[in-house]
Design an enzyme around this catalytic site. Structure first.
Site, PDB file in Angstrom:
ATOM      1  N   THR A  39     -70.381   5.420  35.009  1.00 27.43           N
ATOM      2  CA  THR A  39     -70.126   6.770  35.515  1.00 27.43           C
ATOM      3  C   THR A  39     -69.297   7.560  34.514  1.00 27.43           C
ATOM      4  O   THR A  39     -69.585   8.736  34.220  1.00 27.43           O
ATOM      5  CB  THR A  39     -69.407   6.713  36.871  1.00 27.43           C
ATOM      6  N   LYS A  68     -62.354  -4.229  38.416  1.00 24.83           N
ATOM      7  CA  LYS A  68     -61.848  -3.030  37.756  1.00 24.83           C
ATOM      8  C   LYS A  68     -61.070  -2.098  38.679  1.00 24.83           C
ATOM      9  O   LYS A  68     -60.125  -1.432  38.240  1.00 24.83           O
ATOM     10  CB  LYS A  68     -62.988  -2.274  37.083  1.00 24.83           C
ATOM     11  N   THR A  69     -61.423  -2.027  39.959  1.00 23.84           N
ATOM     12  CA  THR A  69     -60.714  -1.103  40.863  1.00 23.84           C
ATOM     13  C   THR A  69     -59.831  -1.830  41.875  1.00 23.84           C
ATOM     14  O   THR A  69     -59.194  -1.188  42.700  1.00 23.84           O
ATOM     15  CB  THR A  69     -61.722  -0.224  41.632  1.00 23.84           C
ATOM     16  N   ILE A 128     -68.124  -5.309  45.739  1.00 21.85           N
ATOM     17  CA  ILE A 128     -66.811  -5.675  46.297  1.00 21.85           C
ATOM     18  C   ILE A 128     -65.829  -4.518  46.164  1.00 21.85           C
ATOM     19  O   ILE A 128     -65.254  -4.041  47.139  1.00 21.85           O
ATOM     20  CB  ILE A 128     -66.242  -6.928  45.609  1.00 21.85           C
ATOM     21  N   LYS A 139     -59.765   4.905  55.799  1.00 23.97           N
ATOM     22  CA  LYS A 139     -58.627   4.650  56.692  1.00 23.97           C
ATOM     23  C   LYS A 139     -57.586   5.751  56.555  1.00 23.97           C
ATOM     24  O   LYS A 139     -57.017   6.217  57.554  1.00 23.97           O
ATOM     25  CB  LYS A 139     -58.002   3.288  56.384  1.00 23.97           C
ATOM     26  N   ARG A 213     -85.250  15.435  72.353  1.00 23.40           N
ATOM     27  CA  ARG A 213     -84.980  16.378  73.444  1.00 23.40           C
ATOM     28  C   ARG A 213     -84.429  15.670  74.674  1.00 23.40           C
ATOM     29  O   ARG A 213     -83.522  16.152  75.333  1.00 23.40           O
ATOM     30  CB  ARG A 213     -86.250  17.142  73.810  1.00 23.40           C
ATOM     31  N   TYR A 214     -85.009  14.523  74.991  1.00 24.17           N
ATOM     32  CA  TYR A 214     -84.504  13.671  76.066  1.00 24.17           C
ATOM     33  C   TYR A 214     -85.190  12.318  75.939  1.00 24.17           C
ATOM     34  O   TYR A 214     -86.019  12.104  75.036  1.00 24.17           O
ATOM     35  CB  TYR A 214     -84.733  14.288  77.452  1.00 24.17           C
ATOM     36  N   HIS A 275     -99.423   5.660  78.376  1.00 22.27           N
ATOM     37  CA  HIS A 275     -98.262   4.945  78.910  1.00 22.27           C
ATOM     38  C   HIS A 275     -98.164   3.534  78.330  1.00 22.27           C
ATOM     39  O   HIS A 275     -97.955   2.557  79.041  1.00 22.27           O
ATOM     40  CB  HIS A 275     -98.300   4.903  80.436  1.00 22.27           C
ATOM     41  N   GLU A 327    -102.166  14.314  73.034  1.00 25.59           N
ATOM     42  CA  GLU A 327    -100.761  14.485  72.656  1.00 25.59           C
ATOM     43  C   GLU A 327    -100.528  14.209  71.167  1.00 25.59           C
ATOM     44  O   GLU A 327     -99.946  15.022  70.451  1.00 25.59           O
ATOM     45  CB  GLU A 327     -99.875  13.536  73.471  1.00 25.59           C
TER      46      GLU A 327
END
Length: 523
Positions: A39, A68-69, A128, A139, A213-214, A275, A327
């Site tokens: 990066t 590294k971090t 990791i 957090k 929608r439902y 159905h 449909e």
């Protein structure tokens, strides 16, 4: 504190898309850029001033970058509560600078697994440091913004964040790490250790689009969550036209797609579902003929149904389908003429899948019950002619065998108790979801007679048909109902304590009957 200015940003991404533009915008706001490995190189190549993570921590990147971090100067800068006096004192004593923004995306673990990489490469792509930074920043979202998705870069490019944004980003970040860890856990348990049902089963599902929608009924809420298994399913299909899919549309279209996929190597095949049960299925010389034969099985139920086909839609098939209200139509593809015809039906939903799913694929299905979940392997079972055992005195003809296998394939996708009559590659009658097999046999026969009456045929297609039962006949009565309907061949699993009684009834009626040794309950 709601608005937090970004003074220092830590950028470490495996997916470099958009990162240079974001870093350029932040640098223009006077933000100090800290970065790692590839990066940092990408940002320097773009002419940006970047501070190496090793300069921040005082330690070089080592062990192939694995640590590294993972350092107090990183995590202290992320986790410090800025208005806590003790935390501030620790930061001064140990020369820990605050980090206001973390931009991270993780090693491509799932992509590495999907491409079939070896075990060592898969393990090496378990991130990791990335998840650790994500969790620390999330957090402490009261002070730190965590961005894990390039789609959110615009939120932080202005050089400051507010609390509502940071909360949303934190929630998204924890969902990412949960899914990431879940994928790793599933790989270890399944691929690496061969456990079909591990002690803990993490599932990773991502909501596709907005909530529906439902649900099944208007008073229920619903959403569609997509899996990452690469299956060509309804959720991955391209919707060419029509309103957004409803919960029931998804469910019924999936039932149609799963059934038509059973015929992906067969001739032109059409499935009509209502159905979640097939009300008509047929294979014919052309797709239009297959549709007409499937439609003739139950012209009433087909109204407002779901149609799936195993070939690209053509003009003749589109003309036939648009003759009544439908449909959803599902197909691998459609030609220009078919697309033009469907376009005139604004409410019809057209889904193009590009491919059909493998009906024999591995996988799990899950059903929620009170207090838990029932999980099982998919029903990918199938039988071929060589698997069939003739148990009657009369041998089935070649046509009867073909119709038996066709009816059996359809019955696998019919709710139990399931009875399916089929003749010459088309369903003649379908009996679904009854509490006893005799009633399913009677209903399927009645529907076949009703179809014949509506079509003006001399006799129903059950005359000379094959009949499939998804489970064994516990008594001879269900088989005798099929005899009365005109069936001449039977396919069923066998295995009842009364098999001999049922076989004797078949012999007495002159039927040919084969056992599959496999059951297909679908509740």
């Amino acid at each position: 504190m709601s608005i937090i200015p970004i003074r220092r940003a830590l950028l470490s991404v495996s997916d470099k898309s958009g990162i240079v533009d974001l870093a350029t915008a932040l640098a223009a706001k006077g933000v100090e850029l800290v970065s790692t490995g590839g990066t940092a190189k990408a940002l320097r190549d773009a002419g940006l001033d970047v501070r190496d993570i090793s300069d921040l921590t005082g330690f070089p990147e080592m062990m192939d970058g694995r640590v590294k971090t993972l350092h107090p100067k990183v995590h202290g800068g992320l986790l410090a509560v800025r208005d806590d006096a003790a935390h501030a004192q620790s930061m001064r004593e140990h020369d820990i600078g605050a980090i206001d923004l973390v931009v991270v995306n993780l090693y491509p673990f799932e992509q590495t697994v999907a491409k079939g990489a070896g075990r060592d490469e898969v393990v090496e792509n378990i991130d990791i440091g990335g998840p650790s930074m994500v969790r620390s920043a999330a957090k402490n979202h009261a002070y730190v913004a965590i961005v894990t998705d390039p789609a959110d870069y615009a939120l932080v490019a202005r050089g400051e964040t507010d609390l509502a944004e940071r909360k949303r980003l934190a929630a998204k970040a924890y969902a990412l790490t949960a899914g990431y860890d879940g994928a790793i856990a599933r790989w270890f348990a399944g691929t690496d250790q061969g456990e079909a049902f591990p002690a803990t089963l993490p599932l990773t599902l991502r909501r596709a689009g907005e909530a529906l929608r439902y649900g099944e009924n208007p008073h229920q809420q619903a959403a569609f969550y997509a899996s990452s298994d690469g299956v060509a399913g309804i959720g991955q299909a391209r919707q060419v036209q029509g309103k957004a899919l409803s919960y029931n549309n998804y469910n019924d279209a999936d039932a149609a797609l799963e059934l038509v996929a059973e015929f992906r190597e067969a001739g032109p095949t059409c499935v009509i579902v209502k159905h979640a049960n097939p009300c008509g299925v047929a294979t014919a010389a052309t797709l239009a003929e297959a549709y007409q034969a499937a439609f003739a099985c139950d012209t009433v139920s087909a109204f407002g149904g779901i149609i799936a086909v195993n070939r690209a839609l053509d003009r003749a098939t589109a003309e036939a389908i648009t003759g009544i209200f439908t449909e959803v139509v599902v197909a691998p593809d459609a030609d220009d003429d078919a697309l033009a015809l469907f376009a005139a039906k604004k409410n019809l939903r057209l889904l193009l899948t590009g491919a059909l799913p493998d009906p024999r694929r591995d996988g799990l299905t899950a059903k929620s019950i009170a207090g838990g979940w029932l999980v099982q392997s998919r029903d990918g079972g199938a039988v071929a002619r060589a698997d069939l055992k003739v148990v009657t005195k009369r041998q089935p003809s070649e046509q009867e065998l073909a119709d038996c296998l066709f009816a059996w394939t359809v019955a696998k996708h019919v709710k139990s108790n399931a009875i399916v009559y089929a003749k010459h590659g088309a369903t003649a009658g379908v009996g679904a979801g009854q509490m006893n097999r005799l009633e399913s046999a009677r209903i399927a026969a009645w529907k076949a007679k009703d179809a014949a009456d509506k079509a003006g045929w001399a006799e129903p297609r059950t005359i000379g048909s094959a009949v499939a039962s998804d489970a064994f006949f516990p008594f001879a009565d269900g088989l005798l109902a099929a005899v009365k309907a005109g069936a001449t061949a039977v396919i069923q699993p066998g295995g009842s304590i009364r098999d001999e009684e049922v076989i004797a009834a078949a012999d007495a009626a002159g039927l040919a009957m084969v056992f599959t040794g496999m059951r297909h309950f679908r509740h």
